[in-house]
Write an enzyme that holds these catalytic residues in place. Structure first.
Site, PDB file in Angstrom:
ATOM      1  CD  GLU A   1      -3.083  -7.546   2.369  1.00 27.37           C
ATOM      2  OE1 GLU A   1      -2.784  -6.345   2.166  1.00 27.37           O
ATOM      3  OE2 GLU A   1      -3.675  -7.928   3.388  1.00 27.37           O
TER       4      GLU A   1
ATOM      5  CB  ALA B   1      -0.878  -0.024   1.240  1.00 27.72           C
TER       6      ALA B   1
HETATM    7  N1  3HC Z   1       4.658   3.266  -0.401  1.00 28.37           N
HETATM    8  C1  3HC Z   1       5.169   4.438  -0.828  1.00 28.37           C
HETATM    9  N2  3HC Z   1       6.474   4.616  -1.084  1.00 28.37           N
HETATM   10  C2  3HC Z   1       7.289   3.570  -0.900  1.00 28.37           C
HETATM   11  C3  3HC Z   1       6.829   2.310  -0.458  1.00 28.37           C
HETATM   12  C4  3HC Z   1       5.430   2.174  -0.202  1.00 28.37           C
HETATM   13  N3  3HC Z   1       4.902   1.020   0.214  1.00 28.37           N
HETATM   14  N4  3HC Z   1       7.876   1.465  -0.364  1.00 28.37           N
HETATM   15  C5  3HC Z   1       8.957   2.177  -0.743  1.00 28.37           C
HETATM   16  N5  3HC Z   1       8.612   3.439  -1.060  1.00 28.37           N
HETATM   17  C6  3HC Z   1       9.477   4.528  -1.537  1.00 28.37           C
HETATM   18  C7  3HC Z   1      10.541   4.889  -0.513  1.00 28.37           C
HETATM   19  O1  3HC Z   1      10.046   5.817   0.426  1.00 28.37           O
HETATM   20  C8  3HC Z   1      11.621   5.466  -1.399  1.00 28.37           C
HETATM   21  O2  3HC Z   1      11.254   6.789  -1.681  1.00 28.37           O
HETATM   22  P1  3HC Z   1      12.357   7.922  -1.891  1.00 28.37           P
HETATM   23  O3  3HC Z   1      13.162   7.480  -3.072  1.00 28.37           O
HETATM   24  O4  3HC Z   1      11.551   9.137  -2.109  1.00 28.37           O
HETATM   25  O5  3HC Z   1      13.174   7.941  -0.645  1.00 28.37           O
HETATM   26  C9  3HC Z   1      11.518   4.642  -2.683  1.00 28.37           C
HETATM   27  O6  3HC Z   1      10.224   4.027  -2.638  1.00 28.37           O
HETATM   28  C10 3HC Z   1      12.554   3.563  -2.822  1.00 28.37           C
HETATM   29  O7  3HC Z   1      12.535   2.780  -1.621  1.00 28.37           O
HETATM   30  P2  3HC Z   1      13.858   2.118  -1.055  1.00 28.37           P
HETATM   31  O8  3HC Z   1      14.912   3.147  -0.904  1.00 28.37           O
HETATM   32  O9  3HC Z   1      13.452   1.350   0.132  1.00 28.37           O
HETATM   33  O10 3HC Z   1      14.256   1.175  -2.294  1.00 28.37           O
HETATM   34  P3  3HC Z   1      14.829  -0.283  -2.304  1.00 28.37           P
HETATM   35  O11 3HC Z   1      14.983  -0.633  -3.726  1.00 28.37           O
HETATM   36  O12 3HC Z   1      15.989  -0.391  -1.385  1.00 28.37           O
HETATM   37  O13 3HC Z   1      13.679  -1.227  -1.654  1.00 28.37           O
HETATM   38  C11 3HC Z   1      11.462  -2.073  -1.334  1.00 28.37           C
HETATM   39  C12 3HC Z   1      12.459  -1.392  -2.312  1.00 28.37           C
HETATM   40  C13 3HC Z   1      11.932  -3.494  -1.037  1.00 28.37           C
HETATM   41  C14 3HC Z   1      10.109  -2.114  -1.997  1.00 28.37           C
HETATM   42  C15 3HC Z   1      11.416  -1.268  -0.021  1.00 28.37           C
HETATM   43  O14 3HC Z   1      11.169   0.086  -0.341  1.00 28.37           O
HETATM   44  C16 3HC Z   1      10.369  -1.705   0.948  1.00 28.37           C
HETATM   45  O15 3HC Z   1      10.549  -2.659   1.658  1.00 28.37           O
HETATM   46  N6  3HC Z   1       9.264  -0.940   1.016  1.00 28.37           N
HETATM   47  C17 3HC Z   1       8.277  -1.124   2.027  1.00 28.37           C
HETATM   48  C18 3HC Z   1       7.269  -2.114   1.592  1.00 28.37           C
HETATM   49  C19 3HC Z   1       6.191  -2.207   2.635  1.00 28.37           C
HETATM   50  O16 3HC Z   1       6.381  -2.029   3.816  1.00 28.37           O
HETATM   51  N7  3HC Z   1       5.013  -2.552   2.161  1.00 28.37           N
HETATM   52  C20 3HC Z   1       3.899  -2.754   3.026  1.00 28.37           C
HETATM   53  C21 3HC Z   1       3.156  -1.503   3.192  1.00 28.37           C
HETATM   54  S1  3HC Z   1       1.804  -1.671   4.311  1.00 28.37           S
HETATM   55  C22 3HC Z   1       0.620  -2.440   3.405  1.00 28.37           C
HETATM   56  O17 3HC Z   1       0.834  -2.826   2.287  1.00 28.37           O
HETATM   57  C23 3HC Z   1      -0.717  -2.582   4.064  1.00 28.37           C
HETATM   58  C24 3HC Z   1      -1.632  -3.512   3.362  1.00 28.37           C
HETATM   59  O18 3HC Z   1      -1.687  -4.729   4.050  1.00 28.37           O
HETATM   60  C25 3HC Z   1      -3.012  -2.951   3.278  1.00 28.37           C
END
Ligand code: 3HC
Length: 693
Positions: A105, A63
């Site tokens: 999901e 998300a």
């Molecule tokens: N939403 C919005 N932005 C996101 C994001 C997300 N879920 N995940 C990453 N980003 C953004 C980061 O803030 C970053 O932005 P920036 O360049 O402006 O700083 C950019 O994407 C790149 O992120 P990383 O520096 O972390 O890039 P990597 O290539 O090292 O890693 C990744 C990529 C593995 C996708 C890592 O970003 C990650 O683990 N992201 C988090 C994923 C996450 O937690 N997802 C779950 C969200 S909660 C959810 O989905 C709820 C659902 O159940 C309803």
């Protein structure tokens, strides 16, 4: 469809291509685009199946975190997912990169799933203090069973495509071009007469419910203090207590409750901070880093070895210079032993270990460092020795070669002067063990060139570290703040608290261990050497609280000698040692100290507010450009619990006015010398704001 979702027809098949950089999160326009694509495909009689695929380097990685805490524009993700459940035509997820959280999901709500061999799957929600909110806790067990679900949903780890396939989470591993593979899969599906299906309609697995109790115990230990993993576990159980449809409604409620909670707020702030620290204020993002092809390391003690391993782990050739031939041999054997340990555990193959070893060229001659683009100095923590080494490095390396010191508190600017090339000099403070610990405290000296800063930040990321930038001061960010905590810990012992009680307070706050167990682990001789180096700037009271020196004089060096503050047996677990009580009592008697009972809340406030106050000074002096650096450093460097957001975010949540009031109380009791509040703290408290705004 929308700006971020393109709908294309390929004969009898339709494809919804999501292109929402950087990670294809399910932002509002993606949700709207997916909903429109499903509707269009359903309504078009010529379409037999819909493929969902992503452009860029990843499938949907979750998300959109940037929307969290704000009103969410419709359609919400569960609505889109319900449309998928109800679709009459098969929907196929074609995945690559990271399939995470809400992205996983969406994939699980698709009727069929294919993925490239390198795809990774996971529910990282718990790392943000959350849990799946769009059916993840309900579809995963129906497809993969309870044990795999518990692992994925409550621990936040990832699995690869092979494991996902073996556990029924994906149908096929796609070789070659993913778009073409998805079309071929769709054709085969239709030819075989297979239609729409939904994991919603599968029964919950008949796995042993004892798994829940076992998981609860494991989580209470492994993820101590965190609320989300246990909530996630509770959500999985819902599937056994109610219908799928009721369970996903409750799951969403629980997700929203978690989102509103303090831990999620803190963890989300930390997630953003960990990315923010890569952007250095005032440093143009377009500034090109200097190319680093070969790394030099000089000094092959514990730190130098770990640094050489960290660079070789990232595939970089390393010239490893040890000044003494015997030590050089010993260092290489130690490195081999550490990698062999990984091979034995199965986390490294023998072939990879051999490749890494081959990347390290040992040498006893510093002139060999002429071939390096970056030299990291890790010799003994002694200014005279380091000054000599930097003078030598300045002479034997090429101009433009970056010279970095791994010192944890010595003056980088003085080393820069000694090198004769101050613009090439900086600090790169690794944490022990350097090949394991994620934090890298980079230090910008007064004359460090901007492109050197850009290079060491990029280099840190390249070797898998989390680099933050500090300015020059005694101890930089981490050790400067930690020194204040140690000071208060020793004072508290003098006043009457016992070391175990102090450690217990910090462990129950969420630290992995307290200051005394940590001292024993790091080595009290190391701590005594650091105290000696700082003697000139220490106060009379700090010098008097010479417990560490007394321990060392008694041969109690900590874990490595079997005793320090605690006693250690074969299991290396700290046990109470009456000898420590005797030492403290004798100290009190010698100095005429009247020991009193010290309450846990005083212990907690004195240890933690001393750090917050120092953090505010560090911020006010510009040593840390933002509170982000401090929080990221303290969480990743000393284990300040992540779910508090780090010391500065934590203080903001308490309210700086309240923090200041306690500090003023301590100032009245213990004097200005230790408790003069940081001007920035006073100013922010006066304005009713926090460090973050
Ligand atoms: N939403 C919005 N932005 C996101 C994001 C997300 N879920 N995940 C990453 N980003 C953004 C980061 O803030 C970053 O932005 P920036 O360049 O402006 O700083 C950019 O994407 C790149 O992120 P990383 O520096 O972390 O890039 P990597 O290539 O090292 O890693 C990744 C990529 C593995 C996708 C890592 O970003 C990650 O683990 N992201 C988090 C994923 C996450 O937690 N997802 C779950 C969200 S909660 C959810 O989905 C709820 C659902 O159940 C309803």
């Amino acid at each position: 469809m929308t700006q971020t979702v393109t709908y294309t027809r390929h004969g009898a098949f339709a494809e919804a291509l999501i292109d929402n950089p950087p990670v294809n999160a399910t932002s509002a326009s993606v949700r709207a685009g997916l909903a429109a694509a499903i509707r269009t495909a359903e309504e078009d009689p010529a379409v037999q199946a819909l493929i969902i695929r992503c452009a860029g380097k990843t499938f949907i990685a979750g998300a959109d975190i940037k929307e969290f805490g704000k009103p969410i524009a419709p359609p919400q993700l569960p609505t889109v997912i319900r449309m998928m459940d109800e679709a009459r035509k098969p929907i196929i997820a074609a995945m690559h990169g990271a399939v995470l959280g809400g992205g996983f999901e969406v994939a699980l709500a698709c009727h069929y799933r294919i993925a490239t061999p390198s795809t990774k799957f996971g529910f990282p929600e718990v790392k943000l203090g959350l849990m799946p909110g769009a059916g993840g806790s309900q579809r995963t067990p129906r497809l993969a069973g309870l044990a795999m679900t518990i692992k994925l949903v409550t621990e936040g780890g990832q699995i690869d495509a092979k494991t996902a396939h073996a556990h029924g989470l994906i149908d096929e591993i796609a070789e070659g071009d993913l778009g073409a593979a998805a079309l071929a899969f769709a054709e085969r599906l239709v030819a075989a007469g297979k239609g729409a299906r939904s994991a919603r309609d599968l029964p919950m697995p008949a796995d042993d419910p004892a798994l829940f109790e076992a998981a609860r115990k494991t989580l209470a230990r492994k993820m101590r203090g965190q609320t989300a993993p246990l909530k996630a576990l509770e959500a999985i159980r819902l599937g056994y207590e109610m219908s799928f449809d009721d369970a996903v409604v409750r799951e969403l409620e629980m997700f929203r409750e978690a989102m509103a909670g303090p831990q999620s707020k803190a963890l989300r702030n930390l997630f953003a901070a960990e990315r923010e620290v890569a952007r250095i204020p005032g440093l143009p993002e377009t500034l090109a880093p200097r190319p680093i092809k070969t790394v030099g390391v000089i000094g092959l003690g514990t730190m130098g070895r770990g640094i050489a391993m960290a660079a070789a782990n990232a595939g970089l050739p390393v010239i490893a210079v040890g000044l003494d031939l015997n030590n050089l041999d010993q260092a290489l054997r130690a490195i081999g032993k550490m990698w062999s340990g990984n091979v034995a555990k199965g986390s490294l193959t023998q072939a990879t270990m051999d490749e890494r070893l081959a990347l390290i060229t040992p040498s006893a001659d510093p002139t060999d460092l002429a071939a390096a683009d970056l030299v990291i100095e890790a010799v003994t923590e002694d200014m005279a020795i380091k000054t000599e080494v930097f003078a030598r490095l300045g002479a034997v390396t090429r101009p433009g070669t970056i010279l970095a010191s791994n010192t944890s508190y010595l003056d980088i600017d003085a080393l820069a002067t000694a090198s004769g090339r101050p613009e090439d000099v900086c600090g790169m403070h690794f944490f022990n063990p350097a090949h394991v610990m994620r934090l890298l405290e980079n230090v910008r000296g007064a004359r460090t060139a901007p492109d050197v800063v850009a290079t060491i930040m990029a280099f840190g990321k390249r070797i898998g570290k989390l680099p933050i930038l500090s300015g020059v001061c005694d101890g930089f960010i981490v050790n400067r703040m930690l020194a204040k905590r140690s000071r208060e810990a020793f004072f508290l012992v003098e006043e009457g608290a016992n070391p175990e009680a102090i450690d217990k307070v910090l462990v129950s706050f969420g630290f992995p261990m307290g200051p005394f167990a940590l001292g024993d682990l790091a080595g009290l001789d190391v701590q005594a050497a650091a105290r000696k180096a700082r003697k000139a700037s220490a106060t009379a009271r700090e010098l008097r609280a010479d417990f560490v020196e007394q321990m060392v004089a008694a041969g109690r060096l900590g874990q490595k000698s079997g005793a320090g503050w605690y006693r250690y047996g074969e299991d290396r677990k700290p046990a109470h040692d009456p000898e420590t009580d005797r030492l403290i009592a004798a100290h009190a008697q010698k100095h005429g100290l009247l020991r009193r009972e010290v309450r846990a809340d005083e212990i907690r406030e004195r240890l933690l507010y001393a750090m917050v106050n120092e953090g505010a000074k560090i911020l006010g002096e510009g040593i840390a450009p933002r509170p982000h650096e401090i929080d990221v450093a303290m969480v990743n460097g000393i284990g300040f619990p992540a779910y508090t957001g780090g010391p500065m975010f934590w203080a903001d949540q308490i309210g700086l006015g309240k923090v200041l009031a306690s500090i003023e109380r301590f100032r009245a009791d213990y004097g200005d010398e230790y408790w003069a509040p940081a001007p920035l703290l006073v100013a922010h408290a006066g304005q009713g704001r926090g460090f973050y705004g």
